[in-house]
Scaffold this active site. Structure first.
Site, PDB file in Angstrom:
ATOM      1  N   HIS A 126     -14.621  -0.977   3.950  1.00  0.00           N
ATOM      2  CA  HIS A 126     -14.546   0.379   4.502  1.00  0.00           C
ATOM      3  C   HIS A 126     -15.797   1.210   4.218  1.00  0.00           C
ATOM      4  CE1 HIS A 126     -10.275   0.088   5.612  1.00  0.00           C
ATOM      5  NE2 HIS A 126     -10.147  -0.642   4.497  1.00  0.00           N
ATOM      6  N   ASP A 160     -10.215  -6.962   0.133  1.00  0.00           N
ATOM      7  CA  ASP A 160      -9.639  -5.847   0.874  1.00  0.00           C
ATOM      8  C   ASP A 160      -8.969  -6.428   2.109  1.00  0.00           C
ATOM      9  OD1 ASP A 160     -10.333  -2.545   0.923  1.00  0.00           O
ATOM     10  OD2 ASP A 160      -9.501  -3.425   2.762  1.00  0.00           O
ATOM     11  N   SER A 175       0.803  -1.227   0.000  1.00  0.00           N
ATOM     12  CA  SER A 175       0.000   0.000   0.000  1.00  0.00           C
ATOM     13  C   SER A 175       0.826   1.263   0.000  1.00  0.00           C
ATOM     14  CB  SER A 175      -0.912   0.008   1.226  1.00  0.00           C
ATOM     15  OG  SER A 175      -1.670  -1.181   1.240  1.00  0.00           O
TER      16      SER A 175
END
Lengths: 383, 621
Positions: free
Chosen positions: B371, B365, B326
């Protein structure tokens, strides 16, 4: 040439008688010989200073050697040659006893017994050095009483006188001195008129004896020296080293030399024994061919004067002794300069009156004292 | 006495005279032989012997220049030269090398390793009179033992030499590299004249890269020697030019802080000063003591280092290629904005997975529950994967490649480091060449979250972060700060990254600030209680596999299956002074393992107490 011609050629004659008593005649000095020797000695000290790594103490000690040796020369010069003749057997047998003593209880120096300590005095004597004078004296004494040329019997007698001490010295082992002593004796024989056949015979005998010497007499290091002489490059770092380096020193000196104290070979430790046996290489490197020619000429003049003195000797003993002494001196010069320049094997023979060392100086100056005695006592004897 | 009466004195005199003439002739003849002999030697052969004599006494010796010193930015000495005594042999002067070595082995301890490397060096092209080191770093006692036995050790010398010494030991091994004995191969690469007296050569890192600068140039002296090769007089001398002293941007304090923060874990930290590109810290742990390599490491120690499962010799910061995870999201975010694939209002529903049309596969995810609705800001702050799957799919590989490449991914960008790896920035061409396959949309998705084919080094991550902190202004990372105390001129850098809208930078950086300080920021625990604002991005990289043939150790293997923790960031946000990339191998999540390391770095650089250079040196071993 007749002998009568020879006699007529003798210089001085009556004139010598009428000559005023100079300092030289009082001291019994032969001025030409003395001058030549002085030149050689002083020049030699310069070379020695360089060869000994600028050691003033070495030069000073050598100066003392010369002073002592010169005194001995002057003392001996005062003696009538007949004294030497009378002493000859005593001197010889004393020396022979010394040689035997050396072999029995000689002190060890550099692996060879050459020295004899005199107990209580602290002085070391080297009987072999003593024999350099004693042997020619003895042979001259022996032959001068005989009809010359010597008969077979007397030749054998003379050879015994020569080779007994020579063999004892060779056993020490000191081949160089043994050869010099044998040579000094043989010179007496030659001057006494040893026949040509004998001379050739002796040479043949030496040649025949050489292999026997090789196997039974010579020490390994002596053999090695001969081998090295034959092919120095075969062992360049050990036994051949000296000769390669001395040749390099000589050759690199060229015509004019590198200059006093500028010899690199000697000063950089390449040249071994640069102040003793190999000092001519220092001279050759620093003073070049000119220097070599000068010293060689000087030696020839000394020898010439010596032969002149010998030829003018008043009696057979004087002539034989003088002739032998001066020729032995030449042998020194030739062997030393020959070995350093690589035409002779390395034997421990110093360059006369130049190499550092007290004993050889003493012996040589003593022999010149005898020469001077022979020359300066002539006319008095004839009175 | 009868015979005496019969003597013919005149005859005797005549015979003597004849013989004296012969003697004189003999003397003359032999003297002429001597004259001729000396003439031959001194005149005919003069040139030969003159040459011999000169060769005897003169040697051209090289004077090794003193190697330049290396300092950190605060003047802390990082690489020093220490005088030591070495046992050397000169082949030319040694009668029998084997016998001499055997004798020496009786006197002091000389290992087979020593002998072997000695022989290797002996075989290298060296002048025969040059000494070859047999044993380095002699102790006083060893020197004394050699001195006592000197007489029987021809050609053996105890020589003083300057040996490289790294006072900070393993703190800087991976960045400084080290010098070691010059090898045959290296000798062939260098100017042989300049290296004629040099024994050491930079093997890695700064020592390697600045070898020519640190080495200096060789001097010469013509010396007169004696027969034993002892130098007696210097005839002529050309002084060597000592190697340049260099100082680096490195800050030892920061370097130490990083090592301390990594706390024994395997990892890497690279810190860059964004305004200059100066590398403030370059850490790879575990490390090793470079001093071991200088005079030759013994094989047991080397084997231990090489076989260690922690691979301390491996420079993770420069050569470790990891999926960036990330940590690349801010860069991709900028790409997305600039390509107008998304805008700041673009939102994506994140149910916990992403699915392409006509594809059953679910791209997960990291947060199983998802999220919810997220925009770019939230996606960076919380590291939402689904948003980036979606954006990557829409943007496509070509755009991603173009933007990522501008930040230096896929290429080694460091100005003065040779061994850094390029990493992999995948593109269609790359995949066709490397995998013989076309680019699939799924590949784009993986790339969108820094997984898949993409690999980058901590150095690349730090570089890209510095460019980001600079809002696109490129500074090529470099170690060198000054050479002989004069600043190194600006170096050529890649073109700056320009965006259509300048505020995109601020938007993304704000999102990264949220990572540290935001309510949902993934690294908010690391951003707590700071006197300055920082920007960051956490990352977690999946570990693909474990080392083949590794010794089976359940605990270790389990540990080595864990994800690599990553973090990139810079601080302070408004005026970035430091940009860092942190990697902790098998550290788990970036927020838990990597971000705290970065925080410690920021603190150390921005608020931490600074030690004086003198104190640093006193503290060094």
């Amino acid at each position: 040439m007749k002998s009568s011609d020879f006699v007529r050629q003798l210089p001085g004659g009556e004139a010598h008688f009428s000559r005023p008593r100079t300092l030289a005649s009082i001291l019994h000095i032969d001025v030409p010989l003395f001058t030549l020797l002085l030149t050689l000695v002083l020049g030699g000290l310069f070379v020695l200073y360089s060869g000994s790594e600028k050691s003033m103490s070495d030069v000073a000690r050598q100066g003392i050697h010369f002073a002592v040796a010169s005194s001995l020369m002057l003392i001996l010069a005062r003696f009538d040659p007949q004294v030497f003749r009378r002493w000859a057997p005593w001197v010889f047998f004393l020396g022979l006893a010394g040689l035997v003593a050396v072999l029995v209880f000689g002190s060890d120096a550099k692996g060879a017994q050459r020295w004899l300590k005199i107990p209580g005095v602290g002085v070391r004597v080297q009987p072999s050095e003593f024999m350099k004078l004693a042997v020619p004296m003895m042979v001259a004494w022996y032959l001068s009483d005989r009809i010359l040329p010597p008969s077979f019997k007397h030749i054998i007698g003379a050879l015994i006188i020569i080779f007994v001490p020579a063999a004892l010295i060779a056993k020490q082992p000191d081949l160089g001195t043994a050869i010099l002593i044998a040579a000094s004796g043989v010179f007496v024989l030659l001057f006494a008129g040893l026949g040509l056949r004998w001379i050739l015979g002796c040479l043949a005998g030496v040649a025949a004896l050489a292999p026997a010497m090789w196997f039974f007499v010579m020490h390994d290091y002596q053999k090695q020296r001969v081998l090295t002489f034959l092919d120095p490059e075969s062992d360049p770092l050990r036994t051949g080293w000296n000769i390669i380096q001395s040749k390099t020193a000589i050759g690199s000196g060229g015509f004019g030399g590198k200059g006093w104290l500028e010899g690199t070979q000697s000063h950089l430790d390449f040249l071994p024994e640069s102040h003793t046996d190999f000092i001519i290489a220092v001279l050759a490197e620093e003073f070049g061919y000119i220097g070599v020619a000068c010293i060689l000429t000087l030696y020839m003049m000394i020898i010439g004067r010596g032969l002149y003195i010998a030829a003018n000797g008043q009696d057979t003993f004087s002539r034989l002794l003088a002739g032998s002494l001066i020729m032995t001196f030449f042998v020194y010069v030739f062997v030393n300069m020959g070995m350093v320049s690589g035409i002779l094997p390395v034997v421990g023979v110093p360059l006369p009156l130049v190499s550092y060392g007290g004993t050889s100086v003493l012996t040589l100056m003593a022999s010149f004292g005898i020469l001077m005695s022979i020359h300066t006592h002539k006319k008095m004897l004839s009175r | 006495m009868a015979s005496r009466e019969l003597k013919d004195h005149f005859r005797e005199q005549r015979i003597f005279f004849q013989r004296a003439i012969w003697a004189a002739l003999g003397v003359i003849a032999l003297s002429l032989a001597l004259f001729a002999r000396y003439y031959y030697l001194q005149i005919n052969q003069h040139e030969v012997y003159k040459t011999l004599s000169d060769r005897n006494r003169m040697q051209l010796q090289s004077i090794t220049p003193t190697r330049g010193l290396i300092y950190d930015r605060n003047g802390v000495l990082l690489a020093d030269n220490q005088p030591t005594f070495s046992l050397t042999l000169v082949k030319e002067r040694t009668k029998d090398v084997d016998a001499t070595i055997a004798e020496l082995q009786d006197i002091l301890e000389i290992t087979d390793d020593d002998v072997e490397s000695f022989r290797k060096r002996m075989g290298q092209r060296r002048r025969p009179y040059e000494s070859v080191t047999l044993k380095s770093r002699l102790t006083e006692e060893e020197i004394a033992r050699i001195a006592v036995n000197r007489h029987r050790l021809a050609g053996v010398e105890v020589e003083a030499e300057l040996i490289r010494y790294y006072p900070l030991s393993d703190t800087l091994a991976h960045v400084l590299g080290y010098v070691g004995r010059i090898s045959e191969r290296e000798l062939k690469q260098v100017d042989p004249a300049n290296y004629s007296g040099t024994q050491y050569y930079g093997k890695l890192g700064v020592e390697r890269h600045y070898e020519s600068l640190l080495h200096g140039s060789v001097g010469y002296q013509t010396v007169e020697t004696d027969a034993r090769g002892r130098v007696l007089r210097v005839l002529d001398r050309v002084a060597p030019t000592p190697g340049a002293d260099i100082s680096l941007y490195l800050d030892v304090n920061l370097q130490r802080a990083a090592i301390e923060a990594l706390d024994g874990r395997r990892g890497a930290v690279v810190a860059i000063e964004p305004s200059t590109g100066g590398i403030l810290a370059l850490v790879s742990t575990p490390s090793f003591d470079p001093n071991l390599f200088v005079t030759g490491i013994d094989s047991a120690t080397y084997k231990a280092l090489q076989d260690s499962p922690d691979i301390p010799l491996f420079n993770r910061a420069l050569r470790g290629q990891y999926p960036p995870g990330s940590t690349i999201k801010p860069f991709l975010g900028l790409a997305g904005l600039d390509t107008e694939t998304i805008n700041v209002n673009s939102r994506v529903w994140d149910p916990g997975w992403y699915q392409l049309k006509n594809d059953d596969r679910k791209y997960r995810d990291w947060k199983r529950s998802g999220h919810g609705w997220v925009d770019l800001n939230a996606s960076i702050e919380q590291s939402c994967d689904v948003f980036f799957y979606d954006m990557a799919f829409k943007m496509g590989v070509d755009n991603m490649y173009a933007y990522m490449a501008q930040f230096g991914f896929g290429e080694q960008m460091v100005y003065d480091i040779d061994e850094a790896q390029d990493g992999i920035l995948p593109s269609r061409e790359w995949k066709r060449a490397a995998r013989r396959l076309p680019w699939f949309p799924g590949d784009s998705l993986n790339m969108g979250i820094g997984q898949g084919f993409m690999l980058s080094t901590p150095m690349q991550l730090a570089t890209a972060t510095a460019v980001l902190a600079n809002r696109g202004k490129w500074v090529r990372p470099r170690l060198i700060k000054t050479i002989n105390e004069s600043e190194v001129a600006d170096i050529e850098s890649p073109p700056d990254v320009t965006l259509k809208q300048e505020w995109y930078w601020n938007y993304v950086i704000k999102a990264m600030e949220g990572v540290m300080h935001g309510r949902h920021g993934t690294a908010r625990s690391s951003g707590k209680d700071s006197t300055y604002k920082m920007a960051g991005k956490t990352g977690t990289a999946q570990v693909i596999g474990i080392k083949q043939n590794a010794v089976y150790d359940a605990e270790a293997i389990a540990e080595r299956h864990r994800d690599h923790a990553l973090f990139v960031g810079f601080a302070p946000v408004d005026n970035p002074k430091i940009a860092v990339a942190v990697l902790v191998e098998n550290g788990g999540g970036g927020s838990g393992a990597a971000a705290p390391v970065a925080r410690k770095m920021f603190d150390a650089h921005l608020v931490g107490p600074k030690l004086e250079p003198g104190q640093m040196q006193a503290a060094s071993p």
